[in-house]
Motif scaffolding. Structure first.
Motif, PDB file in Angstrom:
ATOM      1  N   UNK A  40       0.845  -1.186   0.000  1.00 44.53           N
ATOM      2  CA  UNK A  40       0.000   0.000   0.000  1.00 44.53           C
ATOM      3  C   UNK A  40       0.886   1.243   0.000  1.00 44.53           C
ATOM      4  N   UNK A  41       0.702   2.086  -1.009  1.00 47.49           N
ATOM      5  CA  UNK A  41       1.459   3.338  -1.102  1.00 47.49           C
ATOM      6  C   UNK A  41       0.727   4.424  -0.323  1.00 47.49           C
ATOM      7  N   UNK A  42       1.464   5.168   0.498  1.00 49.05           N
ATOM      8  CA  UNK A  42       0.833   6.143   1.391  1.00 49.05           C
ATOM      9  C   UNK A  42       0.173   7.276   0.616  1.00 49.05           C
ATOM     10  N   UNK A  43      -0.947   7.821   1.134  1.00 49.99           N
ATOM     11  CA  UNK A  43      -1.593   8.991   0.518  1.00 49.99           C
ATOM     12  C   UNK A  43      -0.759  10.257   0.746  1.00 49.99           C
ATOM     13  N   UNK A  44      -1.347  11.386   0.412  1.00 48.72           N
ATOM     14  CA  UNK A  44      -0.605  12.639   0.400  1.00 48.72           C
ATOM     15  C   UNK A  44      -0.071  13.018   1.774  1.00 48.72           C
ATOM     16  N   UNK A  45      -0.820  12.712   2.840  1.00 53.39           N
ATOM     17  CA  UNK A  45      -0.373  13.076   4.172  1.00 53.39           C
ATOM     18  C   UNK A  45       0.586  12.093   4.800  1.00 53.39           C
ATOM     19  N   UNK A  46       0.848  10.962   4.124  1.00 55.35           N
ATOM     20  CA  UNK A  46       1.792   9.981   4.641  1.00 55.35           C
ATOM     21  C   UNK A  46       1.192   8.963   5.589  1.00 55.35           C
ATOM     22  N   UNK A  47      -0.063   9.171   6.038  1.00 57.03           N
ATOM     23  CA  UNK A  47      -0.679   8.243   6.982  1.00 57.03           C
ATOM     24  C   UNK A  47      -1.194   7.002   6.263  1.00 57.03           C
ATOM     25  N   UNK A  48      -0.991   5.844   6.891  1.00 53.97           N
ATOM     26  CA  UNK A  48      -1.485   4.582   6.344  1.00 53.97           C
ATOM     27  C   UNK A  48      -2.822   4.165   6.956  1.00 53.97           C
ATOM     28  N   UNK A  49      -3.386   5.053   7.795  1.00 57.76           N
ATOM     29  CA  UNK A  49      -4.605   4.715   8.513  1.00 57.76           C
ATOM     30  C   UNK A  49      -5.767   4.409   7.570  1.00 57.76           C
ATOM     31  N   UNK A  50      -5.838   5.082   6.432  1.00 61.04           N
ATOM     32  CA  UNK A  50      -6.961   4.885   5.516  1.00 61.04           C
ATOM     33  C   UNK A  50      -7.083   3.444   5.043  1.00 61.04           C
ATOM     34  N   UNK A  51      -5.970   2.706   5.051  1.00 60.87           N
ATOM     35  CA  UNK A  51      -5.985   1.342   4.522  1.00 60.87           C
ATOM     36  C   UNK A  51      -6.366   0.295   5.567  1.00 60.87           C
ATOM     37  N   UNK A  52      -6.507   0.680   6.839  1.00 64.65           N
ATOM     38  CA  UNK A  52      -6.731  -0.304   7.879  1.00 64.65           C
ATOM     39  C   UNK A  52      -7.982  -1.160   7.673  1.00 64.65           C
ATOM     40  N   UNK A  53      -9.122  -0.608   7.184  1.00 67.77           N
ATOM     41  CA  UNK A  53     -10.270  -1.496   6.921  1.00 67.77           C
ATOM     42  C   UNK A  53      -9.950  -2.589   5.901  1.00 67.77           C
ATOM     43  N   UNK A  54      -9.149  -2.255   4.909  1.00 66.90           N
ATOM     44  CA  UNK A  54      -8.761  -3.261   3.922  1.00 66.90           C
ATOM     45  C   UNK A  54      -7.785  -4.261   4.517  1.00 66.90           C
ATOM     46  N   UNK A  55      -6.817  -3.768   5.273  1.00 66.46           N
ATOM     47  CA  UNK A  55      -5.807  -4.650   5.863  1.00 66.46           C
ATOM     48  C   UNK A  55      -6.473  -5.686   6.762  1.00 66.46           C
ATOM     49  N   UNK A  56      -7.473  -5.247   7.543  1.00 65.98           N
ATOM     50  CA  UNK A  56      -8.162  -6.200   8.425  1.00 65.98           C
ATOM     51  C   UNK A  56      -8.879  -7.282   7.634  1.00 65.98           C
ATOM     52  N   UNK A  57      -9.378  -6.949   6.455  1.00 60.45           N
ATOM     53  CA  UNK A  57     -10.086  -7.937   5.636  1.00 60.45           C
ATOM     54  C   UNK A  57      -9.118  -8.840   4.886  1.00 60.45           C
ATOM     55  N   UNK A  58      -7.862  -8.456   4.825  1.00 62.77           N
ATOM     56  CA  UNK A  58      -6.852  -9.248   4.107  1.00 62.77           C
ATOM     57  C   UNK A  58      -5.911  -9.924   5.097  1.00 62.77           C
ATOM     58  N   UNK A  59      -6.498 -10.483   6.142  1.00 66.85           N
ATOM     59  CA  UNK A  59      -5.683 -11.078   7.201  1.00 66.85           C
ATOM     60  C   UNK A  59      -4.865 -12.268   6.718  1.00 66.85           C
ATOM     61  N   UNK A  60      -5.252 -12.849   5.591  1.00 72.07           N
ATOM     62  CA  UNK A  60      -4.515 -13.993   5.056  1.00 72.07           C
ATOM     63  C   UNK A  60      -3.447 -13.571   4.052  1.00 72.07           C
ATOM     64  N   UNK A  61      -3.235 -12.276   3.877  1.00 73.50           N
ATOM     65  CA  UNK A  61      -2.191 -11.755   3.000  1.00 73.50           C
ATOM     66  C   UNK A  61      -1.106 -11.083   3.853  1.00 73.50           C
ATOM     67  N   UNK A  62       0.037 -10.909   3.259  1.00 72.28           N
ATOM     68  CA  UNK A  62       1.068 -10.098   3.902  1.00 72.28           C
ATOM     69  C   UNK A  62       0.916  -8.677   3.375  1.00 72.28           C
ATOM     70  N   UNK A  63       0.545  -7.753   4.248  1.00 73.16           N
ATOM     71  CA  UNK A  63       0.277  -6.375   3.842  1.00 73.16           C
ATOM     72  C   UNK A  63       1.411  -5.475   4.300  1.00 73.16           C
ATOM     73  N   UNK A  64       2.013  -4.795   3.349  1.00 73.72           N
ATOM     74  CA  UNK A  64       3.105  -3.864   3.628  1.00 73.72           C
ATOM     75  C   UNK A  64       2.657  -2.455   3.280  1.00 73.72           C
ATOM     76  N   UNK A  65       3.177  -1.480   4.010  1.00 72.47           N
ATOM     77  CA  UNK A  65       2.924  -0.083   3.697  1.00 72.47           C
ATOM     78  C   UNK A  65       4.235   0.643   3.503  1.00 72.47           C
ATOM     79  N   UNK A  66       4.193   1.782   2.817  1.00 71.45           N
ATOM     80  CA  UNK A  66       5.381   2.603   2.616  1.00 71.45           C
ATOM     81  C   UNK A  66       5.472   3.644   3.723  1.00 71.45           C
ATOM     82  N   UNK A  67       6.549   3.625   4.459  1.00 73.54           N
ATOM     83  CA  UNK A  67       6.784   4.617   5.501  1.00 73.54           C
ATOM     84  C   UNK A  67       7.250   5.903   4.822  1.00 73.54           C
ATOM     85  N   UNK A  68       6.423   6.921   4.906  1.00 65.76           N
ATOM     86  CA  UNK A  68       6.700   8.155   4.158  1.00 65.76           C
ATOM     87  C   UNK A  68       7.935   8.881   4.652  1.00 65.76           C
ATOM     88  N   UNK A  69       8.360   8.618   5.903  1.00 61.74           N
ATOM     89  CA  UNK A  69       9.497   9.361   6.442  1.00 61.74           C
ATOM     90  C   UNK A  69      10.682   8.459   6.738  1.00 61.74           C
TER      91      UNK A  69
END
Length: 896
Positions: A40-69
């Motif tokens: 998951x590529x971070x949005x404009x503000x750098x927060x990955x919070x927007x993706x949490x509903x999706x991440x919870x539904x993809x518990x059987x996948x390995x979910x990575x996010x980009x740390x903006x800083x």
């Protein structure tokens, strides 16, 4: 924003694990199973919070996010473009970073995701791309004042949290307090938001050729990615605005399905109502690969340094490497191409699936993962599972997103499945399982398992067994590693009050034994054994060279491979039984074990050989450590011998004739019926002596039947039936214990042959050598039949000899070897134009070795009667001696 929401946001924004100093990847969620890797590529503000509903539904996948800083990204100073920012992220992944399966991004994150995908494609990885309401300006956008930037950042953060109350902050301190954020973090994120907004306002996508899915909010609808990529673009339009796209649970469910189902070049049609009327994709528009395309895809995949690195790491039981390798295969449709399309397959022949399996496992990839997941559990569910189980499980197995295993064996029960103690009891409309399973392979990285449990107590010991597919992540399941000498790890799995829904039951309740019988047949084809044996032999050759001592083993592996391929014909047959592949399991596992024993014999030298390639060393170590267990799993050799013995006691003669019928069917029956009395009518004293008179009478009878010209082309007055039919005649003559009166070599070479026509005068033509091998095989089968008849009639110590396992097992093992020889001989005869002298020589070495053992075992069973001058057994014995000797001369000339 709620206090809990602020805490979660701060936690996400403060992620500063040690790896972040060298990579911008952050773990959002990691499955214990083999799910895909989603970035998951971070949005404009750098927060990955927007993706949490999706991440919870993809518990059987390995979910990575980009740390903006992440330090690796920002050390070089602010990026001048989104393309440059993407490059920094990709470089931070490192050489051994995880292989990304799906790149996903919302808003600004979509722009970043696209540029990252383009860079990964340049490295040959080509991930799937899913963009969520992502677009570009296409015009000049005014630069914000500091006050406008502050207001924009606050509104963005509030709307991400589902709050849009029109709050206006006068100072950064007021804004930080409203968002419940640490002032230092707030200042950092505000600066990041401002810079990223400028980048996205100036950005125009890099042209590419990747396939992608564009999910758009109905109130946005400004992006048209078909102007950016020459690849396939699937459009999904969902209700709501830009921020509501990820805030609505219905939208999130659709996006989850898109992430799960999207496949490059084979995208499933979206559900009704999720695609605009002008962009609907019909299911039959999907590009379905053919057999040649799949072979090409496999060749390209495995011919890379990255694949070799994956294989070496996988052989060392690196779970990430195993998962990545199988996801790559699944992504290309290589794991289950013969399954129906609706369950993740391609509807292609099973033969192709076996060819591809041999292809990718021959590179060294652990083969049991596929054997357990696809060949056993997958095919079992395909045959007998509920529709819901098929829909939910099979596409994940075919895509390499989940592994599966089997849980049969139990403490104190071992291979005796009838002694199962694991119980499954009905409670509140579902089953509750309790028990312990042992010696299971790959349960530590599998997401599901086929479990055998007792649901009844009455009746026969095989009654009351029921099968279930259990989620290994379910409450009450505990998986413990059991250390062994081999790298492939065994596990002990404890089931304590594990609840299983009805739809996870496979087949009818209490009728599991009949299904297990078929499942065991599929498990025992031996195709996994021959792939291993071939790899171990290659490793031996790479270390010790073309040692003459390995020629026989190489020929035996070739015989085993042909037998295993023939055994795979049982796949998906409704009436498959364990006996159908017992011979294949016995021969292939013991052949593979013999190769491992050769490694064992040479280990002190192999272990000190300098400069051995890493993969070669892994193969040799595998051969050393895995070979002891090969004749234990899926039923021990003793179990296979007992299974074959029970079958032979019922119809030994038909089982012998089945080897001959592979070559000629009704022709064999005619030869035996006509020549039996003809040959026996010629009196010779002793019966096993050289008899030109009998050979002449037999040859004349063959000519009267028109069988002397079965191989002669039709234009020359023959029947043109080919070498396999000629071998059938030679087999029949051997089976009767007679001289080989079939003189096809004279037809082939224009001579009357020599005085020693039993051996065809030492003719070195491949056709002649194969006919002689067929005659020798017939003699071996005839001697086996004679010994079995004797053991079935003779009693000793109030028991028939056929019931003494210690006496009969060597003979039964010989029968299995004759089966393998017959299968390989038929293949060589069918493709004689492609058979060179070395291949034929190796086959003759194996045939000679096998016949010696058959003769020895048969004569032991026959006892003193077998060596009397007038016995039929002695005739077979002397004829076999002549034939074995000829095979020795032929193979020595070819190999030496």
């Amino acid at each position: 924003m709620t206090h809990d929401g602020g805490e979660r946001l701060n936690a996400l924004l403060r992620t500063r694990s040690a790896p972040a100093d060298t990579t911008s990847l952050v773990e959002l969620g990691r499955s214990a199973t083999a799910g895909r890797v989603v970035l998951f590529a971070h949005p404009v503000g750098g927060s990955l919070l927007a993706y949490q509903p999706l991440v919870r539904r993809l518990a059987d996948h390995r979910c990575l996010g980009l740390d903006a800083t992440a330090r690796a990204v920002v050390d070089a100073g602010p990026a001048g473009s989104i393309q440059e920012l993407a490059r920094r992220h990709v470089e931070s992944f490192g050489e051994h970073g995880p292989r990304i399966d799906v790149v996903c991004g919302w808003s600004f994150g979509g722009a970043l995701a696209w540029e990252i995908a383009c860079l990964l494609a340049e490295r040959g990885e080509r991930p799937e791309v899913v963009l969520l309401d992502s677009t570009w300006a296409g015009r000049t956008v005014p630069v914000w004042t500091p006050a406008e930037a502050l207001h924009g950042f606050v509104q963005d953060a509030l709307q991400l949290g589902g709050e849009a109350d029109g709050f206006t902050a006068g100072t950064p301190e007021e804004a930080a307090a409203r968002l419940d954020m640490d002032p230092e973090v707030f200042a950092e994120r505000l600066a990041l938001f401002t810079r990223n907004r400028r980048l996205v306002c100036e950005w125009h996508p890099t042209p590419g050729d990747l396939d992608l899915v564009s999910v758009r909010a109905a109130e946005s609808l400004t992006s048209d990615w078909r102007t950016v990529t020459t690849g396939r673009v699937d459009l999904h339009d969902l209700p709501g605005d830009h921020y509501g796209l990820l805030g609505d649970s219905g939208n999130v469910a659709v996006i989850e399905r898109v992430l799960r189902e999207h496949r490059t070049a084979t995208v499933a049609a979206p559900a009704p109502g999720t695609v605009g009327p002008d962009e609907a994709v019909e299911p039959d528009e999907a590009v379905e690969p053919d057999e040649a395309a799949l072979h090409t895809a496999l060749a390209k995949l495995v011919d890379t340094p990255h694949w070799r690195d994956l294989v070496i790491r996988a052989r060392r039981m690196d779970p990430d490497a195993i998962a990545e390798a199988y996801r790559e295969l699944g992504r290309r449709g290589l794991l289950a191409p013969d399954w129906p399309r609706e369950f993740g397959g391609g509807g292609l022949p099973t033969r192709l699936a076996i060819e591809l399996f041999e292809g990718f496992c021959s590179t060294g990839l652990p083969d049991l993962v596929h054997a357990l997941t696809v060949q056993i559990v997958g095919n079992f569910v395909l045959k007998s599972g509920s529709e819901r189980l098929k829909r939910e499980l099979l596409p994940r197995l075919a895509g390499g997103e989940e592994f599966s295993t089997v849980l049969y064996s139990e403490p104190r029960a071992g291979s005796d499945l009838a002694a199962l103690r694991t119980r499954a009891e009905r409670r509140d409309g579902r089953y509750v399982l309790n028990g312990v399973k042992v010696f299971s392979i790959y349960s530590d990285i599998s997401g599901s398992a086929l479990v055998a449990a007792r649901t009844g107590r009455d009746g026969h010991k095989y009654d009351g067994i029921t099968l279930f597919v259990v989620d290994l992540a379910a409450p009450g399941v505990t998986v413990e590693l059991v250390e062994t000498v081999q790298r492939e790890r065994m596990c002990r799995v404890r089931l304590r009050d594990v609840e299983v829904e009805d739809w996870r039951r496979v087949g009818e309740e209490g009728r599991g034994w009949a299904l297990l019988d078929g499942a065991l047949a599929i498990e025992r084809t031996g195709i996994d054994h021959v792939v291993r044996a071939a790899r171990w032999l290659r490793a031996l050759h790479a270390t010790v060279g073309r040692s003459p001592g390995l020629e026989r083993l190489e020929g035996q592996v070739e015989c085993a491979t042909t037998l295993a391929r023939a055994a795979t014909e049982v796949f998906l047959r409704a009436d498959v039984r364990a006996i159908d592949t017992a011979v294949a399991k016995l021969y292939t596992s013991e052949t593979c074990q013999q190769v491992g024993h050769e490694v064992l014999r040479r280990w002190s030298t192999l272990g000190r050989t300098p400069g051995v390639d890493d993969l070669v060393h892994e193969e040799l170590f595998s051969g050393l450590t895995e070979s002891p267990g090969l004749t234990l799993s899926a039923g021990t050799s003793e179990m296979m011998l007992s299974t074959i013995a029970a079958d032979l006691k019922e119809e030994y003669e038909r089982r012998c004739l089945a080897v001959l019928h592979r070559f000629g069917g009704e022709l064999v029956d005619t030869v035996l019926e006509v020549l039996g009395p003809v040959g026996a009518g010629v009196r010779v004293e002793p019966l096993f002596a050289h008899s030109p008179a009998r050979r002449t009478v037999l040859a004349e009878t063959l000519a009267e039947l028109g069988l002397d010209g079965v191989e002669r082309p039709e234009e020359e007055g023959g029947l043109g039936l080919g070498l396999t039919v000629g071998c059938a005649i030679a087999l029949g003559l051997g089976y009767l214990g007679y001289e080989n009166a079939y003189r096809a070599c004279r037809l082939d070479h224009g001579s009357a042959g020599s005085a020693d026509e039993d051996s065809h005068g030492g003719c070195g033509a491949p056709e002649c050598r194969l006919r002689h091998a067929a005659h020798a095989l017939g003699l071996g089968l005839g001697l086996f039949r004679t010994a079995w008849e004797h053991a079935s009639a003779r009693e000793q110590f109030d028991r028939k000899l056929v019931d003494f396992d210690a006496l009969m097992f060597p003979l039964i093992r010989g029968y299995a070897e004759l089966n393998a020889l017959g299968t390989r001989l038929h293949e060589l005869a069918e493709h004689v134009a492609e058979v060179d002298g070395e291949v034929l020589g190796r086959f003759e070495l194996v045939a000679q070795d096998a016949l010696v053992r058959v003769v020895r075992a048969a004569m032991q069973v026959l006892g003193a009667q077998g060596i009397t001058e007038w016995s039929v057994a002695s005739r077979f014995y002397m004829k076999c001696a002549e034939s074995i000797g000829f095979l020795d001369r032929g193979s020595a000339a070819a190999v030496g």
